[in-house]
Design a protein around this motif. Structure first.
Motif, PDB file in Angstrom:
ATOM      1  N   LYS A 135     -27.514 -46.372  34.710  1.00 57.21           N
ATOM      2  CA  LYS A 135     -28.342 -47.426  34.142  1.00 57.21           C
ATOM      3  C   LYS A 135     -27.500 -48.668  33.825  1.00 57.21           C
ATOM      4  O   LYS A 135     -28.014 -49.763  33.787  1.00 57.21           O
ATOM      5  N   HIS A 136     -26.214 -48.480  33.616  1.00 57.99           N
ATOM      6  CA  HIS A 136     -25.343 -49.574  33.185  1.00 57.99           C
ATOM      7  C   HIS A 136     -24.314 -49.949  34.248  1.00 57.99           C
ATOM      8  O   HIS A 136     -24.059 -49.203  35.183  1.00 57.99           O
ATOM      9  N   ALA A 137     -23.702 -51.098  34.024  1.00 57.68           N
ATOM     10  CA  ALA A 137     -22.583 -51.526  34.867  1.00 57.68           C
ATOM     11  C   ALA A 137     -21.452 -50.525  34.706  1.00 57.68           C
ATOM     12  O   ALA A 137     -21.344 -49.847  33.691  1.00 57.68           O
ATOM     13  N   HIS A 138     -20.613 -50.438  35.735  1.00 54.42           N
ATOM     14  CA  HIS A 138     -19.500 -49.514  35.609  1.00 54.42           C
ATOM     15  C   HIS A 138     -18.390 -50.126  34.763  1.00 54.42           C
ATOM     16  O   HIS A 138     -18.436 -51.286  34.403  1.00 54.42           O
ATOM     17  N   HIS A 139     -17.408 -49.294  34.447  1.00 53.52           N
ATOM     18  CA  HIS A 139     -16.291 -49.715  33.614  1.00 53.52           C
ATOM     19  C   HIS A 139     -15.076 -49.960  34.500  1.00 53.52           C
ATOM     20  O   HIS A 139     -15.053 -49.574  35.662  1.00 53.52           O
ATOM     21  N   TYR A 140     -14.054 -50.602  33.925  1.00 52.52           N
ATOM     22  CA  TYR A 140     -12.898 -51.004  34.718  1.00 52.52           C
ATOM     23  C   TYR A 140     -11.596 -50.596  34.063  1.00 52.52           C
ATOM     24  O   TYR A 140     -11.482 -50.536  32.844  1.00 52.52           O
ATOM     25  N   LEU A 141     -10.600 -50.383  34.918  1.00 49.98           N
ATOM     26  CA  LEU A 141      -9.215 -50.220  34.511  1.00 49.98           C
ATOM     27  C   LEU A 141      -8.476 -51.425  35.073  1.00 49.98           C
ATOM     28  O   LEU A 141      -8.454 -51.626  36.286  1.00 49.98           O
ATOM     29  N   LEU A 142      -7.895 -52.242  34.221  1.00 47.30           N
ATOM     30  CA  LEU A 142      -7.220 -53.464  34.643  1.00 47.30           C
ATOM     31  C   LEU A 142      -5.732 -53.331  34.367  1.00 47.30           C
ATOM     32  O   LEU A 142      -5.308 -53.193  33.214  1.00 47.30           O
ATOM     33  N   CYS A 143      -4.932 -53.332  35.454  1.00 46.75           N
ATOM     34  CA  CYS A 143      -3.485 -53.224  35.309  1.00 46.75           C
ATOM     35  C   CYS A 143      -2.919 -54.576  34.880  1.00 46.75           C
ATOM     36  O   CYS A 143      -3.097 -55.587  35.563  1.00 46.75           O
ATOM     37  N   LEU A 144      -2.247 -54.569  33.765  1.00 47.54           N
ATOM     38  CA  LEU A 144      -1.664 -55.803  33.238  1.00 47.54           C
ATOM     39  C   LEU A 144      -0.385 -56.186  33.964  1.00 47.54           C
ATOM     40  O   LEU A 144       0.130 -57.285  33.777  1.00 47.54           O
ATOM     41  N   SER A 145       0.122 -55.300  34.810  1.00 43.26           N
ATOM     42  CA  SER A 145       1.341 -55.585  35.545  1.00 43.26           C
ATOM     43  C   SER A 145       1.033 -56.225  36.901  1.00 43.26           C
ATOM     44  O   SER A 145       1.497 -57.317  37.197  1.00 43.26           O
ATOM     45  N   CYS A 146       0.225 -55.544  37.713  1.00 40.65           N
ATOM     46  CA  CYS A 146      -0.043 -56.050  39.068  1.00 40.65           C
ATOM     47  C   CYS A 146      -1.416 -56.706  39.217  1.00 40.65           C
ATOM     48  O   CYS A 146      -1.700 -57.337  40.226  1.00 40.65           O
ATOM     49  N   GLY A 147      -2.278 -56.532  38.217  1.00 40.63           N
ATOM     50  CA  GLY A 147      -3.600 -57.163  38.261  1.00 40.63           C
ATOM     51  C   GLY A 147      -4.664 -56.354  38.989  1.00 40.63           C
ATOM     52  O   GLY A 147      -5.810 -56.784  39.095  1.00 40.63           O
ATOM     53  N   LYS A 148      -4.294 -55.166  39.479  1.00 41.61           N
ATOM     54  CA  LYS A 148      -5.259 -54.331  40.194  1.00 41.61           C
ATOM     55  C   LYS A 148      -6.399 -53.927  39.253  1.00 41.61           C
ATOM     56  O   LYS A 148      -6.182 -53.642  38.074  1.00 41.61           O
ATOM     57  N   ILE A 149      -7.614 -53.917  39.793  1.00 43.08           N
ATOM     58  CA  ILE A 149      -8.794 -53.520  39.040  1.00 43.08           C
ATOM     59  C   ILE A 149      -9.378 -52.276  39.698  1.00 43.08           C
ATOM     60  O   ILE A 149      -9.677 -52.279  40.883  1.00 43.08           O
ATOM     61  N   GLU A 150      -9.500 -51.213  38.931  1.00 37.66           N
ATOM     62  CA  GLU A 150     -10.122 -49.991  39.428  1.00 37.66           C
ATOM     63  C   GLU A 150     -11.443 -49.798  38.699  1.00 37.66           C
ATOM     64  O   GLU A 150     -11.610 -50.202  37.549  1.00 37.66           O
ATOM     65  N   THR A 151     -12.376 -49.139  39.377  1.00 40.32           N
ATOM     66  CA  THR A 151     -13.699 -48.908  38.825  1.00 40.32           C
ATOM     67  C   THR A 151     -13.838 -47.483  38.328  1.00 40.32           C
ATOM     68  O   THR A 151     -13.406 -46.546  38.986  1.00 40.32           O
ATOM     69  N   ILE A 152     -14.448 -47.344  37.164  1.00 40.22           N
ATOM     70  CA  ILE A 152     -14.839 -46.036  36.637  1.00 40.22           C
ATOM     71  C   ILE A 152     -16.361 -45.989  36.762  1.00 40.22           C
ATOM     72  O   ILE A 152     -17.063 -46.790  36.154  1.00 40.22           O
ATOM     73  N   SER A 153     -16.845 -45.064  37.545  1.00 39.17           N
ATOM     74  CA  SER A 153     -18.290 -44.977  37.773  1.00 39.17           C
ATOM     75  C   SER A 153     -19.018 -44.180  36.694  1.00 39.17           C
ATOM     76  O   SER A 153     -20.216 -44.330  36.517  1.00 39.17           O
ATOM     77  N   ASP A 154     -18.306 -43.329  35.975  1.00 39.54           N
ATOM     78  CA  ASP A 154     -18.937 -42.519  34.936  1.00 39.54           C
ATOM     79  C   ASP A 154     -19.435 -43.410  33.800  1.00 39.54           C
ATOM     80  O   ASP A 154     -18.773 -44.366  33.411  1.00 39.54           O
ATOM     81  N   ASP A 155     -20.599 -43.075  33.277  1.00 38.96           N
ATOM     82  CA  ASP A 155     -21.146 -43.815  32.138  1.00 38.96           C
ATOM     83  C   ASP A 155     -20.613 -43.144  30.875  1.00 38.96           C
ATOM     84  O   ASP A 155     -21.154 -42.154  30.391  1.00 38.96           O
ATOM     85  N   LEU A 156     -19.511 -43.662  30.343  1.00 40.60           N
ATOM     86  CA  LEU A 156     -18.763 -43.007  29.277  1.00 40.60           C
ATOM     87  C   LEU A 156     -19.298 -43.272  27.868  1.00 40.60           C
ATOM     88  O   LEU A 156     -18.831 -42.656  26.917  1.00 40.60           O
ATOM     89  N   LEU A 157     -20.235 -44.172  27.728  1.00 45.67           N
ATOM     90  CA  LEU A 157     -20.633 -44.599  26.390  1.00 45.67           C
ATOM     91  C   LEU A 157     -22.043 -44.175  25.973  1.00 45.67           C
ATOM     92  O   LEU A 157     -22.604 -44.730  25.041  1.00 45.67           O
ATOM     93  N   LEU A 158     -22.597 -43.175  26.621  1.00 42.44           N
ATOM     94  CA  LEU A 158     -23.966 -42.766  26.285  1.00 42.44           C
ATOM     95  C   LEU A 158     -24.073 -42.289  24.837  1.00 42.44           C
ATOM     96  O   LEU A 158     -25.039 -42.610  24.139  1.00 42.44           O
ATOM     97  N   ASN A 159     -23.082 -41.529  24.353  1.00 47.32           N
ATOM     98  CA  ASN A 159     -23.106 -41.071  22.958  1.00 47.32           C
ATOM     99  C   ASN A 159     -22.989 -42.245  21.993  1.00 47.32           C
ATOM    100  O   ASN A 159     -23.632 -42.256  20.944  1.00 47.32           O
ATOM    101  N   VAL A 160     -22.166 -43.225  22.348  1.00 48.58           N
ATOM    102  CA  VAL A 160     -22.028 -44.419  21.505  1.00 48.58           C
ATOM    103  C   VAL A 160     -23.358 -45.162  21.449  1.00 48.58           C
ATOM    104  O   VAL A 160     -23.790 -45.602  20.379  1.00 48.58           O
ATOM    105  N   GLU A 161     -24.030 -45.277  22.589  1.00 43.85           N
ATOM    106  CA  GLU A 161     -25.336 -45.946  22.616  1.00 43.85           C
ATOM    107  C   GLU A 161     -26.347 -45.224  21.734  1.00 43.85           C
ATOM    108  O   GLU A 161     -27.131 -45.863  21.036  1.00 43.85           O
ATOM    109  N   ASP A 162     -26.342 -43.889  21.792  1.00 47.51           N
ATOM    110  CA  ASP A 162     -27.262 -43.120  20.948  1.00 47.51           C
ATOM    111  C   ASP A 162     -26.993 -43.380  19.469  1.00 47.51           C
ATOM    112  O   ASP A 162     -27.921 -43.550  18.682  1.00 47.51           O
ATOM    113  N   THR A 163     -25.715 -43.433  19.102  1.00 53.95           N
ATOM    114  CA  THR A 163     -25.343 -43.721  17.713  1.00 53.95           C
ATOM    115  C   THR A 163     -25.822 -45.112  17.311  1.00 53.95           C
ATOM    116  O   THR A 163     -26.384 -45.294  16.219  1.00 53.95           O
ATOM    117  N   ILE A 164     -25.607 -46.090  18.168  1.00 57.78           N
ATOM    118  CA  ILE A 164     -26.040 -47.468  17.877  1.00 57.78           C
ATOM    119  C   ILE A 164     -27.550 -47.519  17.710  1.00 57.78           C
ATOM    120  O   ILE A 164     -28.069 -48.165  16.788  1.00 57.78           O
TER     121      ILE A 164
END
Length: 153
Positions: A93-122
């Motif tokens: 339902k949501h946009a995916h999350h990212y891993l951003l390397c501060l050294s080389c600038g590479k951006i990787e995608t995390i497809s898992d929706d990791l914040l569903l429990n946080v959303e329920d709490t909110i």
């Protein structure tokens, strides 16, 4: 992009009063071909220009705005200030999350929706309906760790 996906996108565009023009189709195909690259509008334009010399940068921006407005693409802005675009291919339902390397600038995608429990709490605690969220983790990628490259320090 599968023919079925293209048909779905075409329906979404038509329902919103747009057509799947050759420029829009080329833009979509470029996003599919370069799915792991998180391209900016300018980078997409350069790639499209090689295939279709008549395409203009303004057309690319308009196309990306339409695709983002209709939920076909995600628009993310990282620390470099550039808006980057990804095709929404996940069932989440949501946009995916990212891993951003501060050294080389590479951006990787995390497809898992990791914040569903946080959303329920909110929702329960603050009576707030979360429609979307973005999360970027900043750190050093595996390659830079292996090569002991850390330009961030």
């Amino acid at each position: 992009m599968t023919r079925e996906s293209l048909t779905t996108v075409k329906k979404i565009l038509q329902q919103a009063g747009y057509k799947l023009t050759p420029q829009r189709e080329l833009t979509l195909m470029t996003l599919v071909e370069r799915a792991n690259e998180h391209l900016s509008a300018e980078e997409i334009y350069v790639l499209l220009k090689a295939k279709n010399p008549d395409i203009g940068l303004a057309t690319v921006y308009r196309t990306l705005d339409i695709l983002t407005e209709l939920g076909i693409t995600y628009r993310s802005v990282f620390d470099d200030g550039l808006a980057r675009y990804d095709l929404k291919i996940s069932k989440n339902k949501h946009a995916h999350h990212y891993l951003l390397c501060l050294s080389c600038g590479k951006i990787e995608t995390i497809s898992d929706d990791l914040l569903l429990n946080v959303e329920d709490t909110i929702k329960q605690k603050y009576h707030f309906e979360v429609l979307d969220h973005r999360l970027t983790f900043y750190g050093i990628c595996e390659d830079c760790q292996k090569n002991k490259v850390n330009h961030y320090e």
